[in-house]
Design an enzyme around this catalytic site. Structure first.
Site, PDB file in Angstrom:
ATOM      1  N   ARG A  38      -7.650   2.426  -2.657  1.00 40.60           N
ATOM      2  CA  ARG A  38      -8.628   2.113  -1.333  1.00 40.60           C
ATOM      3  C   ARG A  38      -9.418   3.601  -1.073  1.00 40.60           C
ATOM      4  NH1 ARG A  38      -7.766   0.680   5.172  1.00 40.60           N
ATOM      5  NH2 ARG A  38      -9.003  -1.077   4.724  1.00 40.60           N
ATOM      6  N   GLY A  67      -9.547  -6.999   9.784  1.00 42.38           N
ATOM      7  CA  GLY A  67      -8.308  -6.240  10.478  1.00 42.38           C
ATOM      8  C   GLY A  67      -7.934  -6.956  11.612  1.00 42.38           C
ATOM      9  N   ARG A  68      -8.460  -6.323  13.004  1.00 41.08           N
ATOM     10  CA  ARG A  68      -8.055  -6.682  14.271  1.00 41.08           C
ATOM     11  C   ARG A  68      -8.177  -8.243  14.415  1.00 41.08           C
ATOM     12  NH1 ARG A  68     -10.229  -1.455  14.592  1.00 41.08           N
ATOM     13  NH2 ARG A  68      -8.900   0.058  15.670  1.00 41.08           N
ATOM     14  N   GLN A 102       0.900  -1.325   0.134  1.00 38.68           N
ATOM     15  CA  GLN A 102       0.048  -0.096  -0.174  1.00 38.68           C
ATOM     16  C   GLN A 102       1.086   1.228   0.133  1.00 38.68           C
ATOM     17  OE1 GLN A 102      -2.346   1.765   3.273  1.00 38.68           O
ATOM     18  NE2 GLN A 102      -4.004   1.201   2.163  1.00 38.68           N
ATOM     19  N   TYR A 132      -5.911  11.414   3.989  1.00 39.16           N
ATOM     20  CA  TYR A 132      -4.449  11.481   3.554  1.00 39.16           C
ATOM     21  C   TYR A 132      -4.408  12.396   2.150  1.00 39.16           C
ATOM     22  CZ  TYR A 132      -3.749   8.539   7.536  1.00 39.16           C
ATOM     23  OH  TYR A 132      -3.858   8.093   9.032  1.00 39.16           O
TER      24      TYR A 132
END
Length: 372
Positions: free
Chosen positions: A233, A329-330, A99, A186
């Site tokens: 993404r 994810g987690r 990424q 971002y």
């Protein structure tokens, strides 16, 4: 109907299942130099049974860093470090994309070369968010981002070229492809957003102008990997709760129109997949079904979703035809053997939230496989 354990064709890559390791910032790179080390090699190797893996956000240049100890892909040492990761993943039969990340204004002078201000489409400070700076070796603190400066038109074009160079570096490091981080407030998202882009040149104003930077960056990395080895993404947000305002504050007045147009451009460019990051805090709102349906109608290659996904929710998305690939994810952090656990119905380890960011092997590579 496919299941989570069915193979999926992603461009010319055959994925063995539809369970993905999504990008997860862990702040474990070696210092100095933000270099992937042996600990990161082991972390990714352990999770290579995923059908698809995307690295944590990896800064394309020194100015792209917003958090201490996150890895880059702009130096020789970083390329060598990542090549050890990709070798380990490939030896385990996995597929891994890098990424590519630039935080733009979400940074601090302490993290910038020469302690200069962060860069951004417009000189609009980031509010309601924190960055992480190192205060001493192995220790740091959260702090507000520094005020950014606006990029010139020539500098914008130079950053497009830096994305291309980062893609070349990722290819040299052995990655199977790259994902563009165009979400979560971002740099690319800052160009897209009406809240952070007030430019008067070809990169500002209309929606298509605000999407121009995304288009040019995508074209630049496609020139390196080919369109099918590139993913993008997004993180469309559809309400203005306090949590979402804190979530870098980029809730567009018409998120449906913004991101369906972005998806249309990505479809025209032939990118291999879209990754949709959903809100992931407690009691976060569900993404509108109208958006999921429109996205499926607009974008013709695989769509990946992530954000508090469970096996049940992913299977429902597959059944409805909205998604093809799902990031856990987690859950994947705590369960390196997650695909097998889900397939066999084994119990799941619980994630240790205190060790998510920074530290040692604790909460990183010491989670047991089943049975332990």
């Amino acid at each position: 109907m496919p299941s989570l354990f069915s193979p999926l064709t992603l461009g010319n890559i055959q994925l063995r299942n539809r369970i993905a390791l999504p990008p997860l910032t862990r702040c474990r790179s070696e210092q100095p130099g933000n270099v992937p080390g042996d600990l990161m090699v082991e972390y990714y190797r352990q999770r290579a049974s995923a059908g698809f893996m995307i690295t944590e956000g990896t800064q394309i240049e020194p100015r792209g860093q917003g958090y201490a100890w996150t890895p880059g892909i702009h130096s020789h040492a970083q390329i060598v470090g990542w090549s050890k990761v990709t070798d380990a993943v490939h030896q385990a039969g996995g597929t891994i994309f890098c990424q590519l990340w630039h935080v733009g204004r979400v940074s601090h002078n302490e993290l910038q070369p020469g302690n200069l201000p962060p860069i951004a489409p417009s000189a609009i400070p980031a509010k309601g968010v924190r960055v992480f700076i190192e205060t001493s070796p192995g220790a740091g603190m959260l702090t507000a981002p520094s005020d950014p400066r606006e990029l010139t038109t020539a500098e914008v074009k130079e950053i497009v070229a830096l994305y291309r160079i980062a893609a070349e570096n990722a290819k040299e490091a052995g990655f199977d492809g790259v994902e563009l981080h165009s979400a979560n407030g971002y740099l690319i998202n800052q160009f897209i957003s009406e809240h952070t882009n007030f430019r008067n040149d070809e990169y500002g104003g209309s929606l298509d102008n605000r999407l121009r930077f995304l288009r040019e960056v995508t074209e630049a990395v496609i020139s390196v990997f080919g369109s099918q080895r590139v993913g993008v993404r997004f993180a469309p947000l559809f309400s203005s709760t306090e949590e979402e305002r804190v979530y870098l504050g980029l809730v567009e007045s018409d998120p449906h129109a913004t991101y369906i147009r972005a998806a249309q451009i990505m479809n025209e460019l032939g990118v291999g997949y879209l990754s949709i990051a959903e809100a992931d805090w407690d009691n976060s709102p569900e993404m509108p079904e109208s958006f999921r349906t429109a996205l499926r109608e607009t974008f013709h290659s695989p769509i990946m979703y992530s954000g508090r996904y469970t096996q049940k929710k992913a299977e429902l998305m597959l059944e409805k035809g909205w998604g093809d690939l799902f990031g856990f994810g987690r859950t994947f952090i705590a369960n390196p053997d997650l695909p097998e656990r889900l397939k066999e119905g084994y119990p799941l380890n619980v994630v240790d939230h205190s060790s998510l960011y920074g530290g040692t092997e604790k909460g990183y590579t010491d989670y047991p496989v089943y049975p332990s």
